[in-house]
Design a protein around this motif. Structure first.
Motif, PDB file in Angstrom:
ATOM      1  N   LEU A 211     -20.442  38.897  40.344  1.00 58.63           N
ATOM      2  CA  LEU A 211     -20.234  39.618  41.826  1.00 58.63           C
ATOM      3  C   LEU A 211     -20.706  38.552  42.842  1.00 58.63           C
ATOM      4  N   SER A 212     -21.634  37.744  42.592  1.00 62.07           N
ATOM      5  CA  SER A 212     -22.072  36.699  43.488  1.00 62.07           C
ATOM      6  C   SER A 212     -20.712  35.657  43.729  1.00 62.07           C
ATOM      7  N   GLU A 213     -20.136  35.236  42.420  1.00 66.87           N
ATOM      8  CA  GLU A 213     -18.705  34.582  42.688  1.00 66.87           C
ATOM      9  C   GLU A 213     -17.751  35.161  43.577  1.00 66.87           C
ATOM     10  N   LEU A 214     -17.543  36.523  43.303  1.00 68.13           N
ATOM     11  CA  LEU A 214     -16.456  37.340  44.022  1.00 68.13           C
ATOM     12  C   LEU A 214     -16.747  37.426  45.502  1.00 68.13           C
ATOM     13  N   ARG A 215     -18.084  37.338  45.709  1.00 67.39           N
ATOM     14  CA  ARG A 215     -18.352  37.355  47.155  1.00 67.39           C
ATOM     15  C   ARG A 215     -17.807  36.124  47.969  1.00 67.39           C
ATOM     16  N   GLN A 216     -17.367  35.009  47.174  1.00 68.76           N
ATOM     17  CA  GLN A 216     -16.946  33.749  47.936  1.00 68.76           C
ATOM     18  C   GLN A 216     -15.305  33.777  47.898  1.00 68.76           C
ATOM     19  N   ARG A 217     -14.782  34.889  47.415  1.00 68.14           N
ATOM     20  CA  ARG A 217     -13.421  34.919  47.546  1.00 68.14           C
ATOM     21  C   ARG A 217     -12.785  35.869  48.680  1.00 68.14           C
ATOM     22  N   GLY A 218     -12.569  34.729  49.717  1.00 68.15           N
ATOM     23  CA  GLY A 218     -11.902  35.450  50.967  1.00 68.15           C
ATOM     24  C   GLY A 218     -10.287  35.519  51.160  1.00 68.15           C
ATOM     25  N   ASP A 219      -9.852  35.024  49.959  1.00 65.44           N
ATOM     26  CA  ASP A 219      -8.437  35.123  49.785  1.00 65.44           C
ATOM     27  C   ASP A 219      -7.881  36.379  48.943  1.00 65.44           C
ATOM     28  N   VAL A 220      -8.865  37.313  48.475  1.00 67.76           N
ATOM     29  CA  VAL A 220      -8.538  38.575  47.670  1.00 67.76           C
ATOM     30  C   VAL A 220      -9.136  39.953  48.470  1.00 67.76           C
ATOM     31  N   LYS A 221      -8.124  40.853  48.230  1.00 67.91           N
ATOM     32  CA  LYS A 221      -8.639  42.203  48.802  1.00 67.91           C
ATOM     33  C   LYS A 221      -9.484  42.851  47.822  1.00 67.91           C
ATOM     34  N   TRP A 222     -10.714  42.446  47.456  1.00 67.16           N
ATOM     35  CA  TRP A 222     -11.446  43.035  46.162  1.00 67.16           C
ATOM     36  C   TRP A 222     -12.312  43.945  46.836  1.00 67.16           C
ATOM     37  N   THR A 223     -12.629  44.838  45.876  1.00 68.89           N
ATOM     38  CA  THR A 223     -13.805  46.007  45.913  1.00 68.89           C
ATOM     39  C   THR A 223     -14.582  45.922  44.506  1.00 68.89           C
ATOM     40  N   PHE A 224     -15.832  45.719  44.695  1.00 69.36           N
ATOM     41  CA  PHE A 224     -16.827  45.944  43.570  1.00 69.36           C
ATOM     42  C   PHE A 224     -17.442  47.414  43.364  1.00 69.36           C
ATOM     43  N   ILE A 225     -17.214  48.006  42.388  1.00 70.61           N
ATOM     44  CA  ILE A 225     -17.824  49.405  42.456  1.00 70.61           C
ATOM     45  C   ILE A 225     -18.833  49.481  41.320  1.00 70.61           C
ATOM     46  N   SER A 226     -19.989  49.580  41.964  1.00 68.87           N
ATOM     47  CA  SER A 226     -21.269  49.830  40.837  1.00 68.87           C
ATOM     48  C   SER A 226     -21.419  51.352  40.588  1.00 68.87           C
TER      49      SER A 226
ATOM     50  N   ASN B  72      -7.458  55.953  48.836  1.00 67.83           N
ATOM     51  CA  ASN B  72      -7.885  56.188  50.261  1.00 67.83           C
ATOM     52  C   ASN B  72      -8.986  55.144  50.869  1.00 67.83           C
ATOM     53  N   GLY B  73      -9.345  54.349  50.048  1.00 66.44           N
ATOM     54  CA  GLY B  73     -10.399  53.677  50.250  1.00 66.44           C
ATOM     55  C   GLY B  73      -9.882  52.168  51.314  1.00 66.44           C
ATOM     56  N   ASP B  74     -10.852  51.774  51.916  1.00 65.87           N
ATOM     57  CA  ASP B  74     -10.628  50.473  52.715  1.00 65.87           C
ATOM     58  C   ASP B  74     -11.817  49.747  52.822  1.00 65.87           C
ATOM     59  N   ASN B  75     -12.499  49.585  51.645  1.00 61.87           N
ATOM     60  CA  ASN B  75     -13.833  48.863  51.647  1.00 61.87           C
ATOM     61  C   ASN B  75     -13.333  47.596  51.025  1.00 61.87           C
ATOM     62  N   ILE B  76     -12.703  46.787  52.060  1.00 60.31           N
ATOM     63  CA  ILE B  76     -12.195  45.504  51.399  1.00 60.31           C
ATOM     64  C   ILE B  76     -13.170  44.458  51.570  1.00 60.31           C
ATOM     65  N   GLN B  77     -13.339  43.560  50.413  1.00 63.28           N
ATOM     66  CA  GLN B  77     -14.391  42.500  50.423  1.00 63.28           C
ATOM     67  C   GLN B  77     -15.608  43.197  50.367  1.00 63.28           C
ATOM     68  N   LYS B  78     -15.956  44.249  49.909  1.00 61.52           N
ATOM     69  CA  LYS B  78     -17.268  44.952  49.740  1.00 61.52           C
ATOM     70  C   LYS B  78     -17.358  45.411  48.458  1.00 61.52           C
ATOM     71  N   ARG B  79     -18.929  45.498  48.089  1.00 65.37           N
ATOM     72  CA  ARG B  79     -19.573  46.132  47.112  1.00 65.37           C
ATOM     73  C   ARG B  79     -19.864  47.635  47.505  1.00 65.37           C
ATOM     74  N   ILE B  80     -19.296  48.585  46.684  1.00 67.98           N
ATOM     75  CA  ILE B  80     -19.756  50.035  46.965  1.00 67.98           C
ATOM     76  C   ILE B  80     -20.657  50.476  45.562  1.00 67.98           C
ATOM     77  N   SER B  81     -21.032  51.662  45.989  1.00 68.35           N
ATOM     78  CA  SER B  81     -21.715  52.362  44.742  1.00 68.35           C
ATOM     79  C   SER B  81     -21.494  53.827  44.565  1.00 68.35           C
ATOM     80  N   VAL B  82     -21.622  54.491  43.432  1.00 71.30           N
ATOM     81  CA  VAL B  82     -21.537  55.660  43.187  1.00 71.30           C
ATOM     82  C   VAL B  82     -22.523  56.661  42.483  1.00 71.30           C
ATOM     83  N   VAL B  83     -22.824  57.597  42.924  1.00 68.04           N
ATOM     84  CA  VAL B  83     -23.942  58.115  41.995  1.00 68.04           C
ATOM     85  C   VAL B  83     -23.612  59.902  42.115  1.00 68.04           C
ATOM     86  N   ARG B  84     -24.037  60.683  41.065  1.00 67.64           N
ATOM     87  CA  ARG B  84     -23.554  61.818  40.949  1.00 67.64           C
ATOM     88  C   ARG B  84     -24.399  62.779  42.121  1.00 67.64           C
ATOM     89  N   GLU B  85     -23.706  63.579  42.811  1.00 65.15           N
ATOM     90  CA  GLU B  85     -24.220  64.539  43.713  1.00 65.15           C
ATOM     91  C   GLU B  85     -25.330  65.427  43.390  1.00 65.15           C
TER      92      GLU B  85
END
Length: 209
Positions: free
Chosen positions: A134-149, A196-209
């Motif tokens: 993830l730390s290395e992915l954060r350095q990639r400004g050339d890719v439209k990534w989203t990291f989902i924890s 639907n998402g637009d969390n480009i170059q962000k890490r997001i996370s999900v948990v059961r409601e």
């Protein structure tokens, strides 16, 4: 929408493919061996052998790669670097199945889940490897990534509730004080983000409601 799911035969990959197919999306399973998913389209190729031409034309590429043995843990970084390199400069979005160990547990973002005294020691090498990736992915400004924890308790045999809470960089608990999610609900969140998402170059996370 055209979606490629890499390592589609894995526990997370299969469920992500199933969820995408159930919504009528155009899904290609990327697998090394025989296709074990419900996808009708298959690309039989090792992740490390994929080329830019292989992924051209997809709107979203979902990376469901996972490995746990000590000698293969560095592949969390090398596989992600390879995918970023071949997607560099394109509009293809890269969604990554991440881990919970790198989620922050304080507002200052100086401590993570895997730093905790009660973190299971057997999962520490995996958490560190995923955190490094993830730390290395954060350095990639050339890719439209989203990291989902996922949540801390990521259950392969958990039930599908159809409900989840979308969080950010910090460990999020539900109203019962739990950090838990099933692979089924995680797959829902993943495909929601793909469509639907637009969390480009962000890490997001999900948990059961």
């Amino acid at each position: 929408m055209k979606i490629a799911v890499i390592c589609a035969n894995g526990k997370a990959g299969k469920r992500i493919v199933k969820e995408a197919v159930s919504r009528g999306l155009d899904v290609t399973a990327v697998v090394r061996g025989e296709n074990q998913t419900v996808a009708q389209k298959v690309l039989k190729k090792d992740l490390f052998d994929l080329t830019a031409a292989d992924l051209k034309g997809f709107d979203v590429v979902i990376d469901a790669f996972g490995t746990w043995t000590e000698d293969t843990l560095p592949q969390h970084s090398t596989s992600l670097k390879h995918l970023c390199d071949i997607l560099s400069g394109t509009n293809i979005r890269l969604l990554v199945v991440g881990g919970a160990g790198s989620l922050y547990v304080n507002p200052e973002h100086t401590a993570v889940v895997s730093d905790g005294a009660d973190f299971p020691p057997q999962f520490l090498p995996l958490a560190k490897a995923q955190g490094k990736a993830l730390s290395e992915l954060r350095q990639r400004g050339d890719v439209k990534w989203t990291f989902i924890s996922p949540a801390g308790d990521f259950r392969a045999d958990g039930e599908r509730t159809g409900k989840y809470i979308l969080g950010g960089e910090e460990l999020t608990l539900n109203s019962r004080g739990e950090s838990i999610i099933s692979y089924e609900d995680y797959a829902i969140a993943m495909i929601d983000e793909a469509t639907n998402g637009d969390n480009i170059q962000k890490r997001i996370s999900v948990v059961r409601e």
